[in-house]
Each structure stands twice: as structure tokens, then as C-alpha cells.
Design a protein around this motif. Structure first.
Motif, PDB file in Angstrom:
ATOM      1  N   ARG A  23      25.850  14.769  40.957  1.00  0.00           N
ATOM      2  CA  ARG A  23      25.961  14.745  39.492  1.00  0.00           C
ATOM      3  C   ARG A  23      24.923  13.809  38.880  1.00  0.00           C
ATOM      4  O   ARG A  23      24.401  14.073  37.808  1.00  0.00           O
ATOM      5  N   ILE A  24      24.642  12.703  39.607  1.00  0.00           N
ATOM      6  CA  ILE A  24      23.637  11.773  39.100  1.00  0.00           C
ATOM      7  C   ILE A  24      22.295  12.479  38.944  1.00  0.00           C
ATOM      8  O   ILE A  24      21.532  12.208  38.026  1.00  0.00           O
ATOM      9  N   THR A  26      21.680  15.277  37.807  1.00  0.00           N
ATOM     10  CA  THR A  26      21.478  15.968  36.528  1.00  0.00           C
ATOM     11  C   THR A  26      20.716  15.077  35.560  1.00  0.00           C
ATOM     12  O   THR A  26      20.066  15.549  34.648  1.00  0.00           O
ATOM     13  N   VAL A  27      20.811  13.766  35.766  1.00  0.00           N
ATOM     14  CA  VAL A  27      20.114  12.833  34.872  1.00  0.00           C
ATOM     15  C   VAL A  27      18.739  12.465  35.425  1.00  0.00           C
ATOM     16  O   VAL A  27      17.744  12.468  34.723  1.00  0.00           O
ATOM     17  N   THR A 629      30.331   7.465  36.803  1.00  0.00           N
ATOM     18  CA  THR A 629      30.469   8.287  35.611  1.00  0.00           C
ATOM     19  C   THR A 629      29.600   7.745  34.497  1.00  0.00           C
ATOM     20  O   THR A 629      29.023   8.494  33.742  1.00  0.00           O
ATOM     21  N   VAL A 630      29.517   6.420  34.433  1.00  0.00           N
ATOM     22  CA  VAL A 630      28.681   5.819  33.394  1.00  0.00           C
ATOM     23  C   VAL A 630      27.640   4.959  34.092  1.00  0.00           C
ATOM     24  O   VAL A 630      27.989   4.132  34.916  1.00  0.00           O
ATOM     25  N   PHE A 631      26.395   5.209  33.809  1.00  0.00           N
ATOM     26  CA  PHE A 631      25.390   4.318  34.381  1.00  0.00           C
ATOM     27  C   PHE A 631      24.153   4.266  33.491  1.00  0.00           C
ATOM     28  O   PHE A 631      24.049   4.979  32.503  1.00  0.00           O
ATOM     29  N   SER A 632      23.270   3.344  33.821  1.00  0.00           N
ATOM     30  CA  SER A 632      22.126   3.101  32.941  1.00  0.00           C
ATOM     31  C   SER A 632      20.831   3.480  33.629  1.00  0.00           C
ATOM     32  O   SER A 632      20.652   3.217  34.807  1.00  0.00           O
ATOM     33  N   VAL A 633      19.935   4.090  32.853  1.00  0.00           N
ATOM     34  CA  VAL A 633      18.633   4.457  33.374  1.00  0.00           C
ATOM     35  C   VAL A 633      17.564   3.897  32.444  1.00  0.00           C
ATOM     36  O   VAL A 633      17.831   3.594  31.287  1.00  0.00           O
ATOM     37  N   ALA A 634      16.384   3.731  32.981  1.00  0.00           N
ATOM     38  CA  ALA A 634      15.263   3.306  32.149  1.00  0.00           C
ATOM     39  C   ALA A 634      14.142   4.313  32.309  1.00  0.00           C
ATOM     40  O   ALA A 634      13.989   4.912  33.375  1.00  0.00           O
ATOM     41  N   ASN A 635      13.391   4.482  31.240  1.00  0.00           N
ATOM     42  CA  ASN A 635      12.253   5.397  31.277  1.00  0.00           C
ATOM     43  C   ASN A 635      11.032   4.602  31.703  1.00  0.00           C
ATOM     44  O   ASN A 635      10.498   3.811  30.928  1.00  0.00           O
ATOM     45  N   LEU A 651      13.113   9.092  34.054  1.00  0.00           N
ATOM     46  CA  LEU A 651      14.275   8.207  34.031  1.00  0.00           C
ATOM     47  C   LEU A 651      14.629   7.767  35.450  1.00  0.00           C
ATOM     48  O   LEU A 651      14.764   8.592  36.343  1.00  0.00           O
ATOM     49  N   VAL A 652      14.742   6.468  35.652  1.00  0.00           N
ATOM     50  CA  VAL A 652      15.151   5.971  36.977  1.00  0.00           C
ATOM     51  C   VAL A 652      16.367   5.062  36.799  1.00  0.00           C
ATOM     52  O   VAL A 652      16.502   4.392  35.778  1.00  0.00           O
ATOM     53  N   PRO A 653      17.266   5.098  37.785  1.00  0.00           N
ATOM     54  CA  PRO A 653      18.439   4.226  37.673  1.00  0.00           C
ATOM     55  C   PRO A 653      18.041   2.761  37.842  1.00  0.00           C
ATOM     56  O   PRO A 653      17.117   2.443  38.578  1.00  0.00           O
ATOM     57  N   ILE A 654      18.760   1.882  37.164  1.00  0.00           N
ATOM     58  CA  ILE A 654      18.434   0.453  37.217  1.00  0.00           C
ATOM     59  C   ILE A 654      19.062  -0.208  38.433  1.00  0.00           C
ATOM     60  O   ILE A 654      18.436  -1.032  39.093  1.00  0.00           O
TER      61      ILE A 654
END
Lengths: 691, 691
Positions: A23-24, A26-27, A629-635, A651-654
Motif C-alpha cells: 500500500r505504501i 501507491t504513494v 496508515t499515516v506517514f510522511s514523505v518529502a519531495n 516522494l521518498v519516505p522520511i
């Protein structure tokens, strides 16, 4: 109580299911897995290039090599003037201080000569001037006297030289082994108390000499002259003293210094044996402390003023070597002098080489002036001492500041002054250092967390007569406003059995048991147990539940409190977590899971180092059944072209995507905790969250 | 080095100009001025209602009053079964442990009787069972033996009783004065090491007895039976032993216990004198530590398991009283037993009253069974000891966990085990406690801050196969990714001579000098001095600047580095600031102002308590010439009607409007620092900031 550390391993799954990882995607197609540090990698990092480390370590011993080749005439003039000034001051001062150390005046001269001449090889400070100082001399005097009373066979100066040699070796070793940091355990109030107390007690001790027999009153004027003028005044008084006493040198009408032998009379290998060593062994700690703290504190202070940094370890080596070589010239313990350092700095010293100039002046004094010294009046030396120690006394403005900054330390300061004054210097040091240590540990033990809630803030920017509203965002402030934030603003608690708890000290064994006690108490007060009304009769009820004999009648019919759902721990202020702290977290997790009758999620925010994460992960924290379910990404392309091309988004996960319960900030944790609520509850609170 | 604390007062104005306050009124008509705490208000708060405090303090001494009136039959059955079980176990155990204490078996019985009977009045734990325990008995044995060797005039049991009385008094006093927190200074690895080490050493000491002369091999089987069965086995072996030895009781073929006198033979006032006291004075610290830590650790652990909280101070009072009264019955030091507590808990104990049931069983043993005890074989008692202490040894899983959580503590644990094993229990305790303390102090000393930068994050929420983008906001992560955040994301440093520095330990005297050293170094590296090219010749250059003899040739022609403009200190992790720490901030402020040749603004974020602010304000931090330009407000009506009516907006400031340099969060501080830049620079960087 030792075993349970492993009880819960496996209860919390170590990795998130493949589904959640899918699912991750998808982001973001970029994965990020954090590797935790191992002892092996740490060892490798800290032991690489040992040859270079070794070389740097040895080169750092002779700092004069880094500036001597640039020596020039401009520097020389500065050093010459400063060196001459210090030399002129140190001659009468050192003879006066030798009296405090219960030694003949010439020993003061020997000590000051060695101090100024040796130091410059090892100096990392240009300002400091090593030599006999008031406090160290007074301490030496008390040691010498005590040892001499027990073992009258040793001459006074032999004891003083042996003390210098041994304490010099200790200080040198501390410097060599890079243990300079032990000086840090002497706080400023302790230092101030020790200086003030010993200055007062030395000054009081000089009053009889100052006012003593056959003593002209006008010498009190010395209090009002500054140190440099003291030299000329001394010369003037030598003249007066000579005029008064020259006709009958054997029965002088004022107390005069008497014969000072010419040249170095006590050169040779210092004498020391085990009897002497054991006789002053108990005085060594305080001698070493006084040698160190005065010097290092002065050096640091003048370094800040003149914009350079000293190396405490190297300074310790310098004092050590000075005190090791000194006894070969007959010297007694010497360290950095506050008054002479200030004078040297003001006189415009440019490099440590100024010490050599002072050395030449002292040599001149030792060989050419003893005849003159004969006529120095004892009273003028007493005045010199009182004048010099006056600078060490803490003023009322500083005292007021101590009180403003920390009333407890203010009392520690006074305790130190009084003990130094009415007992002795050693006890003064011990009292202040130990009570400061107790205060430090007490602060660690009494660490408490705070419950925080969300405040929606608007940030505004003022212009001349207008303002713009820049952003709206969430900040988290303590629910009880204990941080001093505006009490009319009510922070929003997440509710629904979710608690946000902020820790602002490390989680270590002294505070482990108390730290989250408050958290557990609050949870028991504000949530209901997972099983409702579990006790039907008095017999089923536990012994420690304080009710009447009729539990059913007492029970709340309709308990509207929520069940415990999740905890958010803000670990921003937690730099370390040890085994005891982690065991406590495990105990509380087990207790709360049992209370809530389900697995409570523990969200962590602000984990500032990978060792902390390694420890938490090892007992199963950080993972969740539910996955991310909730997480943060940075461009990351945002940083390259300023985000102008919207199609160019990477977008990469922090944070590690495998640890859904470790969060980047409180907002993320808040959202994640709310999201994991059962759907019914979720709807109820969504209002709060619609920012 | 003491004076300078006041140097800078007045440089930073204490209050913002009226003009700035007027500008704030364009945003909000509500003012907020924070009042800082005073010592007087603190005293008032902590001493109000002394009568009530006094009453609560004394009522808390007899916790049984809070449950005894609810006693009921259900509880009684639970207590009866648990009490009988413990009673049955404690009889053989206590006789075995008495051997470890070098005493006759009956002294174990006396100790266990007093332990179980007195405790329930003072208990805050229902599970714990007080009585003779292996480690305490072994320690008593070593003390008794050592004292008896020096003073053979004292009987062994007299020494043991006196030790119990004195250490009981000490523990009682610690509890009365609420000093229970000292137990917190014994970390878990120390406790584990002490238990493991002493268990191993006790077990090894029993092997000769177990394997000794005339001893049937099969008794090894005991290892594999659980404790309750032990009682029946004991009875069986008594039978066997009786069958083997009954024909020749004076020359038994297996080592048997021999005559155990019936009843309390050693009742009376315990004998103690100053010789005895001074003989075991040096053993008192370790005796007290062992009494405390085992009991409190066990009580806490079982409290967590059974969901109640114990009061360590009250527990200390309970152990104290037990050991004070014990000697009147002939008892030796007793404390909480790990094995019997576990059994009592599993047997379903309901209240502390179960101890009385055990007491009755023991009385029965003392008066009715001595004839039976005669035939107990020594080997079976040795087996009981080995079996009981086996539980104290830390298992391999826990060890692996220690390593995972903290490798240094893992080594401390092993050092403790080895010292306990090859030296003695006291040294084992001292080694672990002291090395843990050193580690603790080392962690404080080595506190380091981190430079952080801004990362713009998008928070996303995942659904089954889609996601929503919730918010975009700023987080601040270390520039060097030392927190383990994704290294492909480059945090944006504010630039323009602005630095954000995060501290995550308190700012206290042990770390004061090092803490912001890194900050100053980085500033010197990344900014240029306020005065450009200050040194024209070698002579003007300071001694410590490492250049060649031709400074002009070396100088960077075009220094593109910015000048230092502002510092943002994130104090979220700073719970305390003391005089030494503050002095250090002042020193650095003076140094940096001189370096930058202007007044550098110090922005503070996350000041979590008003005392901290009081200290900072007292030396002029928090105020600024420029007044408030960026600040945060909250709409307090938002919380009342959900913010639905947009006209009904009441904006109030969050923090004191008089302290423009104390900020609510890093975003605000960042904005404020950027805003205060000269206009030219401001334009250059606005891009970074346009979120």
C-alpha cells in the motif's frame, strides 16, 4: 524481576505485513529501511586510522611549535611589556605568598621563576601566568604545618616540594589520559564559594600582620592603590623601612623580611619517601583540585575574553610539568594566578613567550636584589596579599544573579563560603561539590513528563501598521500550562483514550520508575478498564481498591470514560534509554495491555538516535498489526529545482517504512493514533482534526 | 571568572518598546505577560495545609486500615491456601538458609515467623513474603563469621541479631524520612548481576554438602521438581533418612540436621554494644542495600504483574520494623523472598493477611515438629537452596536482550557477576552501582547538540488502494541525519548566518562547557568575522591563528561566507539550566557578539518551565531591539463553538508578548530570524521559505 524483559517479544510483530508495504507503494516507489548501529560498526568507526590519531595526540603536546616560527617584532614588544610588568609584580607577591605557605620568601621566588619559564612550551593560553597563588599557598601552608607537626624531622620546604612533585605527577597523568573533563564536575557556585571563602579567610589571617607590632598606620592606603603602583610603593616603603631600621638591623623597629639568600640555594633532587607520602596522602585530592580548577577556570575565562579556545588537558599537562620540575629548583606548588593573569592580559601580551621575559626579571631579582628585599616590611607584604585576594571575592551583583538563576545553588554557594571560612578549604570544596552532585542526581531522579495537547496557532508577521497571516499549524503545549503558555488557550486533548506524554529528560535508571508513574495514574483516572464492571461482589474485588463494603452500590452506573486506545510518547527530550528504563516501559506496557484488555499502541515521536531505536525495536516497540496508515514523505526534487516543475515529484519516505509506530512529528502520531480508532469513534472526533 | 555573569545586563533591553506593543494590537487586543515564579510563591505552594499533610503522612503508615474492614470469606479462602503453601515451603527453606547464615536451623524458623506475622500491618504489597532469603543469609553468614573471628566472645546468633536490629533501624529511618528513592540508584543490570552472582556462588557452596560424605546420589533429582512438591519430597526423605539412621542416631550414615530445640529458645532483648557495632559497621551499607533492593524490586515487579502500585517508603518501614522486632524472637536479617513471593502470588493470595496463616503454620512447626526435623538430611536442605537460588540466575534470552539494549550495561552486568563470584557480594554491589553511576555522569558530560534543518513533508494517509494527502508542513531533522532519517532527503539549513541548534539534555554544570562548543566551532567555520580582513600584517595577527609567515598571501580574496546573524536554540530537551550553564551561554554570547561585531539575536524555542525563563530573562535573553515581528496567536473561540462563526474570532497571543525571542515553535523562530535579516539578504532567501 529480571526475567520479564523478554516476556512480550513476539506479541508485537517485528515487521509489517507485505500488504502494508504494498500500500505504501501507491504513494512512493522508494523504500527506506533504517539500519541500526552495531557494536562492531561503532568500534570500527572509533578505531580507524590509529596511526594518525596517535601522531596528532603526541604533536598536541608542544603547542608552541605552531606559532614560534611566526614570531615577529610586533609580538615581541607586546610580550616584553607584559613580561616586565608581570615580573615586577610577581617578585613581591611571591615572597608574600611564601609566607602563607609557611616558607621563607626565597621559595616564592623559585616557584614563580619555574612557573613563568616552563609554561610557554605547553601553553594553549597566552594570558595565564603560573606561579605561587594565594589560595594554593594557604593550602600548602596548612599541609606543611600539619605534616611538620606529626613528623618534625622533615624541613618545611622539603614537605612543600614533595607535595608539589606528587600532585604535579597526578595532574600530569590526568592530562595525559585526557581526563580533563573531571574539572567539569566543579560547578561555578562551588568555584565562587571556594575562591570567596578562601580569600576572606586569607585576608582575615593577614590582619594581625598588617596591624601588628611597631607598624605604621598609613600603610592601610595600600588597599586603594592598584597592583602596578604597588611595585613603586614597595620600593618607597623599602626606602622608608631602611631609613627607620638601618642603624640597628638586628632589632628592627618595624617587622621586616630579613635576610633573603641570593641565587638558587635549594636546587637538587627533591627528597621524598613513603612516610612523607602517606603523611600528606589525605591532602592530595584537595591539592589536586585547587591546582586544577583555579588554573583551568582562569584560562577558559580569559580565552573567551580574547577569543581563543584553550585545551584543558594540555593545560593540565602544563601545570603538571611545572609542578614536577619546580621542586628541583626548590619550588612549592604553583598554578595559574588570577590577579597576574588579568594584569598580563591588560598589559597587551601577544604570545606565551612573555613568560620568558618575566623569568629574566625574576632571575634578576633572585641574584641582584636580595639585599634590597631585606628591608621589605612584613606589613606591606600583608597588604599585597589582601589586595590580591580582594579580586577573588564575589560581588553583590553576581550574588543577586545567582539568586535569580537558581536559589538552590545560591544556598550551596553560601554553605561553601561558610565552611571554607570556619573550617578549611578542603571541606569547603567537598561540601559544595558533593551538594551540587546531589542536586544533579535529584534533578535526574525527579524527572517528570507532561501531558500535552494540541493548539491550533496562526502565525502572524507584523509590518509598520498591518500584519499578514503566514500559516496555521498545530503546536503541542502542556495541558496544565506548566510551560507558562497563555492559560486562556485550552489545548485540545486527543481524547478517545489517546494520551500524548512528553518526556524531557533521558529515561535512565534513577528516574525509570517514577517517570511514567504519572502517565499510568492519569490513564487509570481518565479511562475505564477494558472489561466493564469486572467485580460483582466484594470477594472478587482486589484488596487495594478503596471502596466501602458495598462495591455494587458504589459503582458508577454509566462510565462515560473512554477505553484506553493508544499512547503517544514524545521522546524529543530523551537522549538515552537504558536497560532499567526499557524494562519499565515493558512493565507498563504489560500492565496497560491487561488493563485495557487489548493491545495498546505505543507511538513514539522524536527518537533522536539509532541506538534508542535499536533498544526499542529489540523488545517489539515500533511495529503494529495495522501497518502503516499515516506517514510522511518529502519531495526530494523540491530541493533541486525549487519545486517549479510540478511533474518532477519524487516522494521518498522520511523514516523507516517498517516501523509504523515511530513518527516524524506529533502531528503524524496524532493522526496515526486517531486513524487506528474503530470507525465509530473515528467519526465522533473528526471535527477536532479538520485543520 | 566569577564576575562576568553580569557583564551583559543592559546590553539586551529588558522590555520591548511601546511601539512594538502598539503594533501587536493590530492583531490582538489581548495582552499576555507571563509572571515568573518566585521562591516565595514556591514555598507557599509546597507548605500549604501542613496539618493535612501531617495527618496523611501518619495515616499512610498503617495501610491495613484501608482494606481490613472489607475482609470477606472469598478473600479468606485465597489467603488460607496461599498462607498454608508459603508456610509449608518456608519451614524447610528457612532451616536451610539458617545454615548459610552459619546459624542453627531454629534461627531460620524464628526469622520466618516474625517476617510473615509482622509484615501485614505495614504492607502495600499482597504478594511479597518476608523471611530468611538465600542472598541475605549468605551475607549474614559472612558478616557473622568475620566478626566472630575477631571477637570470639560473641555468640554467632547474637551477632546476627544485632546486625538485624541495626540495619532494621537504618532501613526504618530511610522509610520514615521518605528516602526510598535511593533504591532507584541501583540499576537493573546491577540487581541482575548481584542476584546471578550470589545465586551462583551460593549454589557452588552447597555442592560439597550435596555430594558430601555418606550422601545418596539420587537426591540430585531435586533439581527437577518444583517447589511445592519439595515439601512432600522432604517428608519422604525424612522417612528415608529415619529408616537409614534410626538405629544409630548418634552416628548417622547420612549427614542429618540433628536436634532442633522446640519453641522459641532465644526470646529476649537482643544484646548489642559499641564493640559489636564497630565490628560490623563496615558491613552495614551492603547489608542495608541487600535488604532494600531485593525486597523493593520484587514488590514492584509483582505489583505490576497484579496491577497495583506499592509505596517503596512504606515497604522500607515494613522491612525495618520486621528486622527491629525480629531479634527479640532470636531472628536474623530477613527480607522479601523471590521464590516464596512467586509461589504466594501463584497460589492466589488475596490480601497481606495470608502472612498470618503462614505464621500459624510456622508456630506449629516450631512447637510440634522439631522431633521430625531431626531426621532431615543436610543434602536435601542443600538441594532446596540450590533449587531456590536457581530462579535468581539471569537466563540467556535476557542476556541477549541486555546486549541489544545497551552493550555497555551488558559489560557492567558481567563485571558484577564475576566480582560477586570471585570476591564477595559487597564488592559486586559496589562495582556495578559505581560503574553505572560513572556511566550516568559520562552520559551527562558528553551531551552534544545537533544542527537541524527544515524538511518540507507531506503527510499522507493510506486507504485500501489509494491515499489522501493530508497536510504539508515543516519538520526539523539533524543536518547529518544522525537520527536515522532518510539520508536522501537534504534538510534546508536557514543559511544567511542563521543556525538552528537542538539540545537534548539539560544544560548543567557537567556539560556546560562542552555543550555549545560544537556550535561555536561550526559558526567560526561557516561564517566570516564581522570585520573583514582584520589583520594586515603578521604582527597584528593573533598568535593562535595557524597560518604561514605570510598571512596576506594566504587570505581568502573573496570570502563568500555570510556574517553571523542569529542563533535559534531548540531547548525542548532542556529541563534544567544552572548557574554554570547560564554563565557559559553568557560567555558564548559575548564571544559571538565580538566575532560578528554586532549584537547577535538568540532565539529560544521550547522553554518548558518558567524557572528556565526566569534565569534566561535575568541576564537579558528573550528581549530584542527590534521588538516582536513574528508571533503566534490562537483563536480561543474556536474551541467553544468549533470556529463555525467566522466573525467570532478572538485571537490571543500564546506566549508573553514582551519576549520576542522566546518562540512557540521552530517555524516561528525560523520566520522571526529570517525577518530580522537586513532587507537585501531577506530577498535572496525568500524562496526557501515560501511554503
Amino acid at each position: 524481576m529480571v526475567g520479564p524483559i523478554n516476556d512480550d517479544i513476539g506479541l508485537h510483530p517485528i515487521s509489517t505485513s507485505a500488504n502494508a508495504l504494498g500500500r505504501i507503494k501507491t504513494v512512493t516507489h522508494h523504500e527506506y529501511f533504517e539500519s541500526y548501529p552495531t557494536v562492531k560498526s561503532w568500534m570500527k568507526k572509533h578505531t580507524n586510522n590509529p596511526a594518525q590519531r596517535f601522531k596528532n595526540y603526541f604533536i598536541s603536546y608542544l603547542p608552541f611549535l605552531s606559532w614560534i616560527y611566526r614570531y615577529n617584532l610586533t609580538w615581541f614588544w607586546g610580550d616584553l611589556i607584559a613580561g616586565l610588568t608581570v615580573g615586577a609584580i610577581v617578585i613581591p607577591q611571591s615572597m608574600a605568598y611564601a609566607g602563607l605557605a609557611k616558607l621563607a620568601p626565597q621559595f616564592g621566588l623559585y616557584s614563580s621563576f619555574v612557573g613563568v619559564v616552563i609554561y610557554w612550551f605547553f601553553a594553549t593560553s597566552k594570558d595565564i601566568s603560573i606561579g605561587p597563588v594565594a589560595v594554593m599557598s594557604a593550602l600548602t601552608g596548612s599541609v606543611v604545618e600539619a605534616v611538620h607537626n606529626d613528623y618534625p624531622g622533615y624541613e618545611l620546604h622539603v614537605i612543600a616540594s614533595a607535595l608539589s612533585l606528587i600532585s604535579g605527577c597526578i595532574v600530569f597523568a590526568l592530562g595525559m589520559f585526557r581526563l580533563g573533563f573531571i574539572v567539569e564536575f566543579i560547578p561555578l557556585p562551588a568555584l565562587a564559594a571556594f575562591m570567596t571563602g578562601s580569600a576572606l579567610s586569607i585576608a582575615m589571617g593577614q590582619i594581625p600582620t598588617l596591624m601588628g607590632k611597631r607598624f605604621p598606620k598609613k600603610e592601610k592606603l595600600f588597599f586603594f592603590f592598584n597592583t602596578l603602583r604597588a611595585v613603586f610603593i614597595i620600593l618607597l616603603y623599602i626606602l622608608i623601612s631602611w631609613l627607620i631600621n638601618r642603624h640597628d638591623p638586628d632589632h628592627p623597629r618595624t617587622a621586616i623580611l630579613g635576610t633573603v639568600p641570593r641565587g638558587f640555594q635549594n636546587m637538587g633532587v627533591p627528597y621524598i619517601d613513603s612516610t612523607l607520602l602517606s603523611a600528606f596522602a589525605s591532602y592530595l585530592p584537595s591539592t589536586v583540585i585547587v591546582l586544577l580548577i583555579e588554573h583551568v577556570a582562569i584560562a577558559k575565562s580569559f580565552g573567551r575574553i580574547n577569543n581563543y579556545a584553550i585545551d584543558p588537558n594540555q593545560e593540565m599537562i602544563a601545570i603538571g610539568i611545572t609542578n614536577i620540575f619546580g621542586p628541583f629548583f626548590g619550588a612549592y606548588p604553583a598554578t595559574g594566578s588570577f590577579s597576574r593573569t588579568a594584569i598580563k592580559s591588560k598589559a597587551g601580551v601577544r604570545t606565551p613567550l612573555a613568560g620568558v621575559v618575566s623569568g629574566v626579571v625574576i632571575i634578576l631579582g633572585i641574584y641582584a636584589l636580595p639585599a634590597l628585599f631585606h628591608w621589605i616590611s612584613q606589613a606591606s607584604l600583608a597588604a599585597i596579599i589582601i589586595h590580591a585576594v580582594g579580586d577573588l571575592i564575589v560581588g553583590p551583583t553576581t550574588l543577586k544573579n545567582f539568586w535569580q538563576v537558581n536559589p538552590i545553588e545560591f544556598f550551596i554557594f553560601w554553605a561553601g563560603v561558610l565552611v571554607t571560612l570556619f573550617s578549611n578549604i578542603e571541606y569547603g570544596i567537598y561540601v559544595t561539590v558533593i551538594s551540587s552532585g546531589v542536586l544533579l542526581l535529584f534533578r535526574i531522579v525527579k524527572a517528570r513528563g507532561q501531558f500535552v495537547g494540541r493548539v491550533i496557532v496562526q502565525q502572524v508577521k507584523l509590518f509598520a501598521d498591518d500584519y499578514v497571516h503566514l500559516t496555521t499549524r498545530n503546536i503541542y503545549v502542556p495541558l496544565d500550562h506548566s510551560d507558562g503558555s497563555n492559560p486562556t488557550i485550552i489545548p485540545i486533548s486527543p481524547g478517545n483514550g489517546i494520551f500524548i506524554y512528553r518526556l524531557n529528560e533521558s529515561f535512565l535508571y534513577p528516574n525509570a520508575n517514577h517517570y511514567i508513574e504519572l502517565l499510568v495514574e492519569q490513564i487509570f483516572r481518565e479511562t475505564k478498564p477494558g472489561k466493564i464492571n469486572p467485580y460483582d461482589s466484594l470477594g472478587e474485588q482486589p484488596w487495594n481498591l478503596k471502596t466501602s463494603r458495598h462495591p455494587k452500590r458504589d459503582q458508577q452506573k454509566d462510565d462515560s470514560r473512554p477505553c484506553l486506545h493508544a499512547l503517544i510518547l514524545d521522546f524529543t527530550g530523551v537522549a538515552h534509554l537504558d536497560i532499567t528504563g526499557l524494562q519499565n516501559l515493558l512493565d507498563v506496557r504489560r500492565q496497560l495491555d491487561r488493563y485495557a484488555d487489548k493491545q495498546v499502541n505505543w507511538h513514539f515521536v522524536g527518537l533522536s538516535n539509532p541506538w534508542l531505536k535499536r533498544a526499542l525495536v529489540s523488545v517489539g516497540f515500533g511495529s503494529s498489526h495495522e501497518g502503516h496508515t499515516v506517514f510522511s514523505v518529502a519531495n526530494i526534487h523540491d530541493h533541486i529545482d525549487g519545486g517549479e516543475n510540478d511533474n518532477d515529484v519524487v516522494l521518498v519516505p522520511i523514516l523507516d517504512i517498517n516501523r509504523p509506530l515511530f513518527h516524524a512529528d506529533l502531528d503524524e502520531a496524532y493522526e496515526a493514533a486517531i486513524t487506528s480508532l474503530p470507525v465509530k469513534d473515528n467519526a465522533v472526533i473528526f471535527n477536532n482534526n479538520s485543520v
